[in-house]
Each structure stands twice: as C-alpha cells, then as structure tokens.
Design a protein around this motif. Sequence first.
Motif, PDB file in Angstrom:
ATOM      1  N   ARG A  62       0.822  -1.213   0.000  1.00  0.00           N
ATOM      2  CA  ARG A  62       0.000   0.000   0.000  1.00  0.00           C
ATOM      3  C   ARG A  62       0.854   1.260   0.000  1.00  0.00           C
ATOM      4  O   ARG A  62       1.845   1.365   0.709  1.00  0.00           O
ATOM      5  N   ARG A  63       0.420   2.216  -0.818  1.00  0.00           N
ATOM      6  CA  ARG A  63       1.028   3.548  -0.805  1.00  0.00           C
ATOM      7  C   ARG A  63      -0.036   4.543  -1.246  1.00  0.00           C
ATOM      8  O   ARG A  63      -0.635   4.398  -2.302  1.00  0.00           O
ATOM      9  N   LEU A  64      -0.280   5.537  -0.404  1.00  0.00           N
ATOM     10  CA  LEU A  64      -1.334   6.506  -0.707  1.00  0.00           C
ATOM     11  C   LEU A  64      -0.912   7.425  -1.845  1.00  0.00           C
ATOM     12  O   LEU A  64       0.158   8.029  -1.815  1.00  0.00           O
ATOM     13  N   ASN A  65      -1.753   7.506  -2.855  1.00  0.00           N
ATOM     14  CA  ASN A  65      -1.601   8.468  -3.949  1.00  0.00           C
ATOM     15  C   ASN A  65      -2.828   9.364  -3.915  1.00  0.00           C
ATOM     16  O   ASN A  65      -3.952   8.905  -4.157  1.00  0.00           O
ATOM     17  N   LEU A  66      -2.630  10.635  -3.622  1.00  0.00           N
ATOM     18  CA  LEU A  66      -3.750  11.525  -3.389  1.00  0.00           C
ATOM     19  C   LEU A  66      -3.422  12.916  -3.905  1.00  0.00           C
ATOM     20  O   LEU A  66      -2.349  13.447  -3.617  1.00  0.00           O
ATOM     21  N   GLY A  67      -4.318  13.491  -4.680  1.00  0.00           N
ATOM     22  CA  GLY A  67      -4.136  14.873  -5.084  1.00  0.00           C
ATOM     23  C   GLY A  67      -4.756  15.194  -6.421  1.00  0.00           C
ATOM     24  O   GLY A  67      -5.160  14.307  -7.190  1.00  0.00           O
ATOM     25  N   TYR A  68      -4.848  16.493  -6.688  1.00  0.00           N
ATOM     26  CA  TYR A  68      -5.325  16.955  -7.986  1.00  0.00           C
ATOM     27  C   TYR A  68      -4.306  16.620  -9.067  1.00  0.00           C
ATOM     28  O   TYR A  68      -3.099  16.560  -8.818  1.00  0.00           O
ATOM     29  N   ARG A  69      -4.809  16.426 -10.275  1.00  0.00           N
ATOM     30  CA  ARG A  69      -3.951  16.111 -11.409  1.00  0.00           C
ATOM     31  C   ARG A  69      -4.396  16.897 -12.650  1.00  0.00           C
ATOM     32  O   ARG A  69      -5.589  17.151 -12.848  1.00  0.00           O
ATOM     33  N   ARG A  70      -3.416  17.256 -13.464  1.00  0.00           N
ATOM     34  CA  ARG A  70      -3.659  17.736 -14.820  1.00  0.00           C
ATOM     35  C   ARG A  70      -3.119  16.671 -15.755  1.00  0.00           C
ATOM     36  O   ARG A  70      -2.049  16.112 -15.513  1.00  0.00           O
ATOM     37  N   ALA A  71      -3.849  16.386 -16.806  1.00  0.00           N
ATOM     38  CA  ALA A  71      -3.457  15.303 -17.706  1.00  0.00           C
ATOM     39  C   ALA A  71      -3.497  15.770 -19.153  1.00  0.00           C
ATOM     40  O   ALA A  71      -4.421  16.483 -19.560  1.00  0.00           O
ATOM     41  N   ARG A  72      -2.481  15.338 -19.911  1.00  0.00           N
ATOM     42  CA  ARG A  72      -2.478  15.550 -21.362  1.00  0.00           C
ATOM     43  C   ARG A  72      -2.551  14.177 -22.013  1.00  0.00           C
ATOM     44  O   ARG A  72      -1.704  13.312 -21.764  1.00  0.00           O
ATOM     45  N   LEU A  73      -3.576  13.988 -22.847  1.00  0.00           N
ATOM     46  CA  LEU A  73      -3.753  12.693 -23.491  1.00  0.00           C
ATOM     47  C   LEU A  73      -2.701  12.470 -24.567  1.00  0.00           C
ATOM     48  O   LEU A  73      -2.493  13.326 -25.434  1.00  0.00           O
ATOM     49  N   LEU A  74      -2.037  11.321 -24.504  1.00  0.00           N
ATOM     50  CA  LEU A  74      -0.993  10.989 -25.469  1.00  0.00           C
ATOM     51  C   LEU A  74      -1.552  10.332 -26.725  1.00  0.00           C
ATOM     52  O   LEU A  74      -0.835  10.183 -27.710  1.00  0.00           O
ATOM     53  N   ALA A  75      -2.811   9.931 -26.679  1.00  0.00           N
ATOM     54  CA  ALA A  75      -3.476   9.326 -27.836  1.00  0.00           C
ATOM     55  C   ALA A  75      -4.979   9.473 -27.643  1.00  0.00           C
ATOM     56  O   ALA A  75      -5.456   9.702 -26.532  1.00  0.00           O
ATOM     57  N   ALA A  76      -5.715   9.341 -28.716  1.00  0.00           N
ATOM     58  CA  ALA A  76      -7.173   9.403 -28.620  1.00  0.00           C
ATOM     59  C   ALA A  76      -7.678   8.244 -27.766  1.00  0.00           C
ATOM     60  O   ALA A  76      -7.167   7.119 -27.849  1.00  0.00           O
ATOM     61  N   SER A  77      -8.688   8.514 -26.952  1.00  0.00           N
ATOM     62  CA  SER A  77      -9.256   7.492 -26.075  1.00  0.00           C
ATOM     63  C   SER A  77     -10.678   7.913 -25.720  1.00  0.00           C
ATOM     64  O   SER A  77     -11.116   9.008 -26.095  1.00  0.00           O
ATOM     65  N   PRO A  78     -11.399   7.082 -24.982  1.00  0.00           N
ATOM     66  CA  PRO A  78     -12.760   7.478 -24.590  1.00  0.00           C
ATOM     67  C   PRO A  78     -12.832   8.746 -23.747  1.00  0.00           C
ATOM     68  O   PRO A  78     -13.931   9.305 -23.593  1.00  0.00           O
ATOM     69  N   ILE A  79     -11.728   9.227 -23.189  1.00  0.00           N
ATOM     70  CA  ILE A  79     -11.799  10.452 -22.397  1.00  0.00           C
ATOM     71  C   ILE A  79     -11.351  11.687 -23.175  1.00  0.00           C
ATOM     72  O   ILE A  79     -11.313  12.787 -22.611  1.00  0.00           O
ATOM     73  N   GLY A  80     -11.058  11.528 -24.463  1.00  0.00           N
ATOM     74  CA  GLY A  80     -10.735  12.704 -25.256  1.00  0.00           C
ATOM     75  C   GLY A  80      -9.805  12.410 -26.415  1.00  0.00           C
ATOM     76  O   GLY A  80      -9.317  11.293 -26.591  1.00  0.00           O
ATOM     77  N   ASP A  81      -9.561  13.454 -27.205  1.00  0.00           N
ATOM     78  CA  ASP A  81      -8.674  13.343 -28.362  1.00  0.00           C
ATOM     79  C   ASP A  81      -7.217  13.469 -27.938  1.00  0.00           C
ATOM     80  O   ASP A  81      -6.897  13.999 -26.864  1.00  0.00           O
ATOM     81  N   ALA A  82      -6.326  13.014 -28.786  1.00  0.00           N
ATOM     82  CA  ALA A  82      -4.893  13.161 -28.522  1.00  0.00           C
ATOM     83  C   ALA A  82      -4.564  14.639 -28.310  1.00  0.00           C
ATOM     84  O   ALA A  82      -5.013  15.497 -29.060  1.00  0.00           O
ATOM     85  N   GLY A  83      -3.800  14.906 -27.266  1.00  0.00           N
ATOM     86  CA  GLY A  83      -3.421  16.280 -26.959  1.00  0.00           C
ATOM     87  C   GLY A  83      -4.397  17.007 -26.058  1.00  0.00           C
ATOM     88  O   GLY A  83      -4.093  18.103 -25.572  1.00  0.00           O
ATOM     89  N   ALA A  84      -5.569  16.436 -25.810  1.00  0.00           N
ATOM     90  CA  ALA A  84      -6.564  17.095 -24.952  1.00  0.00           C
ATOM     91  C   ALA A  84      -6.023  17.251 -23.542  1.00  0.00           C
ATOM     92  O   ALA A  84      -5.317  16.379 -23.024  1.00  0.00           O
ATOM     93  N   MET A  85      -6.357  18.378 -22.910  1.00  0.00           N
ATOM     94  CA  MET A  85      -5.943  18.662 -21.540  1.00  0.00           C
ATOM     95  C   MET A  85      -7.138  18.478 -20.616  1.00  0.00           C
ATOM     96  O   MET A  85      -8.228  19.001 -20.880  1.00  0.00           O
ATOM     97  N   LEU A  86      -6.932  17.727 -19.553  1.00  0.00           N
ATOM     98  CA  LEU A  86      -8.000  17.393 -18.618  1.00  0.00           C
ATOM     99  C   LEU A  86      -7.568  17.701 -17.188  1.00  0.00           C
ATOM    100  O   LEU A  86      -6.375  17.762 -16.899  1.00  0.00           O
ATOM    101  N   ARG A  87      -8.554  17.865 -16.323  1.00  0.00           N
ATOM    102  CA  ARG A  87      -8.283  18.021 -14.902  1.00  0.00           C
ATOM    103  C   ARG A  87      -9.060  16.976 -14.115  1.00  0.00           C
ATOM    104  O   ARG A  87     -10.175  16.617 -14.477  1.00  0.00           O
ATOM    105  N   GLY A  88      -8.462  16.511 -13.035  1.00  0.00           N
ATOM    106  CA  GLY A  88      -9.108  15.518 -12.191  1.00  0.00           C
ATOM    107  C   GLY A  88      -8.288  15.256 -10.958  1.00  0.00           C
ATOM    108  O   GLY A  88      -7.636  16.157 -10.430  1.00  0.00           O
ATOM    109  N   HIS A  89      -8.267  14.008 -10.511  1.00  0.00           N
ATOM    110  CA  HIS A  89      -7.557  13.694  -9.272  1.00  0.00           C
ATOM    111  C   HIS A  89      -7.196  12.215  -9.234  1.00  0.00           C
ATOM    112  O   HIS A  89      -7.677  11.403 -10.025  1.00  0.00           O
ATOM    113  N   GLU A  90      -6.334  11.864  -8.287  1.00  0.00           N
ATOM    114  CA  GLU A  90      -6.038  10.481  -7.936  1.00  0.00           C
ATOM    115  C   GLU A  90      -6.308  10.297  -6.444  1.00  0.00           C
ATOM    116  O   GLU A  90      -6.065  11.202  -5.646  1.00  0.00           O
TER     117      GLU A  90
END
Length: 444
Positions: A368-396
């Motif tokens: 176990r190791r806690l991973n916690l916090g806000y994240r910014r993500a850049r998609l490296l390829a097209a996927s169900p969460i967006g097109d390649a290069g899309a910038m997203l915000r979320g958390h882990e």
Amino acid sequence: MSARGLIIAAPRSGSGKTTLTLGLVAALAARGVKVRAVKSGPDYIDPAFHAAASGRPGLNLDSFAMPPALIDRLAGEAAEGAELVIVEASMGLFDGVSGTPGRTGAAADLAARLALPVVLVADISGQSQSAAAAVRGFATHDPNVRIAGVVLNKAASERHRGQASEAIAALGIPVLGSLPREAAVSLPERHLGLVQAEEHPDLATHFAALARFVADHVDLDALAALAAPMPVLPEVSSAGERLVGVIAPPGRRIALARDAAFSFIYEHMLAGWRRAGAEIVTFSPLADEVPPEDCDACWLPGGYPELHGARLAAAERFRSGMVRFAESRPVHGECGGYMVLGRSIEDAEGASHPMLGLLGHATSFAKRRLNLGYRRARLLAASPIGDAGAMLRGHEFHYATVIHRGEDAPLVELADGQGKAMGPAGSRRGHVSGSFFHVIAGDG
C-alpha cells in the motif's frame, strides 16, 4: 420559489462536517423541505450519502477541476426544484492548491463565487474560549467569504459549551447549536473513507438517528434562515447540447459497470453524457454480467475491486464478455476499473487474483502507498476520455501500487495540481485504455 444556499465548512478535516450535513439534510427533508446536497471537491462517497438523505442526486462542485462556467451551470441546476442547497466542504474551508485565485479547489472559492454564507463547524475538544480566536481568524481571512454562523462540536459539558459559545457570540457571529460527543452516530469507515451508502446495513434508521441528534442540538430554523439566494445563473442547456467542460460521451450507448466494486463516477459526467444524447446501460461484474452487445462503448469506473478479487476472478461470463467487447469497441477503466483491466490484483492478504488481462499491468493492494491529489493530464493518444493532446483536470485517490508495468503505451502525461510534471501514466492497447486518474472536466 428560488432556492437559497449555504456552505457547511470547518477549520480542518475530522471536525464533524459530514455528521452535521447529513443530520441537517435528513432532518429538513423529514420536515418536507426540498433539500439538494452538494460536495465541494473530489469525493464519491459523501455525495452518495447526500443523495440517500435528501432523495435527490448527489453532486460535486470543484473549483480546481471545473471551469467557472461549469460551476455556474451545475449550481443553477442544483437550485432547480430545490428550496435549500447545502454544500459540504472538503478538508478545511481554505484548503486547496496554490495557484490561480478562485481555482484552488477550496470550498472558500465556491463561497466567494456563488456568494454563499458559511456555517463553520468548530471542534472545541481540548479548548473553550480559544475557539473564538480560530473563528475570528476564519471570519477575517478573506473579505469575500462570510462566516454567518457556528455550530460547536464535541462539547464535553454544559459549562464547556457555554464558555465557547459566549466567546464566539461576542464576535457578533451566532452560535447555532452544540453537538455533544456521540460516537453512536458515526458512520463506518474503510481505507478510502466511509463505507459506501449502498453497503450500510440500515441507512434509513441511521439517518433518522442523525436527524434527531442534529435537531435536538442545533437550531434548524435559525441555520436555514442564514441561507442566501442562489445567484441568477445561465439557463440550463437544451437536450443534445454538451455541458461546457464535461468530456464528450465515449459512445451513443454506454455500458457502465455499476455495483459494490464499481461505483465511483461523478453525477455531472452522467448528466452531461445524457444531455449530449447518450444512453447509459448498467451491468454488474460482481453478478457475472456482461456489457450489452448493443452498446458501443464500455466504462469501468473506480470503486473497491480489491475487496472482491476472488469473486471478480471467478466471473467467467464477465471476463469473456469483456474480451469479446474490447475486440471491436472502446473500453476505458478509471482507478479500480483500470486495476481490473490489468493482469491481476494482489489483495491486502497478498493473494493474487487474475483479472481481465486486456492491459498488461498488475497491481497490488498488499504493497500500500497513498496516492492523493489533484492532477492535470495531457492525453498521449485518442481514447474514450478525449482526443490526442486534450488537456484534462481531475484527481487520484488510491492505495494500490503498480507492481508490473507491462509493455503497453502510456495513456496520459500527468502533472500535479500546481503543474509539476509527474511523468507518463496509465496504459492503452488497441481499443482498451485506463489509468488511476479520475477525470472531472476539460482543462478550460
């Protein structure tokens, strides 16, 4: 009648916000008040309890991850059909990430943007008159945030309550009530927070007890009277129109895993997908169900698959159905869903359970190791969460670790909430993708 709103906040986590919020919502709902409860920040479990207590869908508002226009729209929708909107803060009132003012993730951002008064829950254990100094600090810290009232928590005696109340009332801030120490009304917890609402053995009885507890010790009428009118917000978008900031639906008919192992998906995402014209069909992996053949995308949300490893490993119909589905249609997994897409999950006792094998990684809950916090993500390829290069915000938010990376290409390039690079993460292979990153909105 237009809705009024307020925020329940505290100086820190563990002060009693959830107890007060749930008891307040349950007590007011029992009186016939149309209450809508909202959670500030990233959280899946509290909104499910909010929904159960209020009889209305839970909702999150997140000033870091959501564009301001999306916050305005969602707040407006929360007020529709409600008389009172109660927002429960996360952590301390001003706790967030440093950076752009108004986009820190703190509940104070919502108080300022939506002009909502704050009721502060003050845990007075270990102090009495000194509580007034803390309340004074919170009341003067930000001129755009108004502390309208205080509820004391963990009062040890009538004398204890009186000393703290008198000192705070001298500031001109009303004390609305005082909750005594009462372990019997606490909710059971596990490693990611409270046990899920759907797993609680007798939620109705618990809410009734919480409602009585809060009503006996808090002036509900005085607290509700502090609420301010919700601001005039943009009109709700019409059917078929995407909500600004909400990612596009991954398909027109989406198979969504939904049971005790897969329950972490945000209400605004589902509502946004439906508004964009998508249909969502649920299925239960724990019941060995398969994604329906007439769906054109499959989404495995987060949850607690590590608690159900043996049962998921034995779900042969689910396994074969997922493999067949992924041959021609997109499949995406977030956090727990990502773990199930991999080769195996090692549970807390060290037992390894084979998973779908649609991606090559293996994860462990024993290491176990806690991973916690806000994240910014850049998609490296097209996927169900967006097109390649899309910038997203979320958390882990997870304790699991990757013990075998596999040979799959990464899905995203991650940064933390302040923009510090964290490197590539997640996996993608064919039509299948996933990561521990929970997407909340586009980076607008």
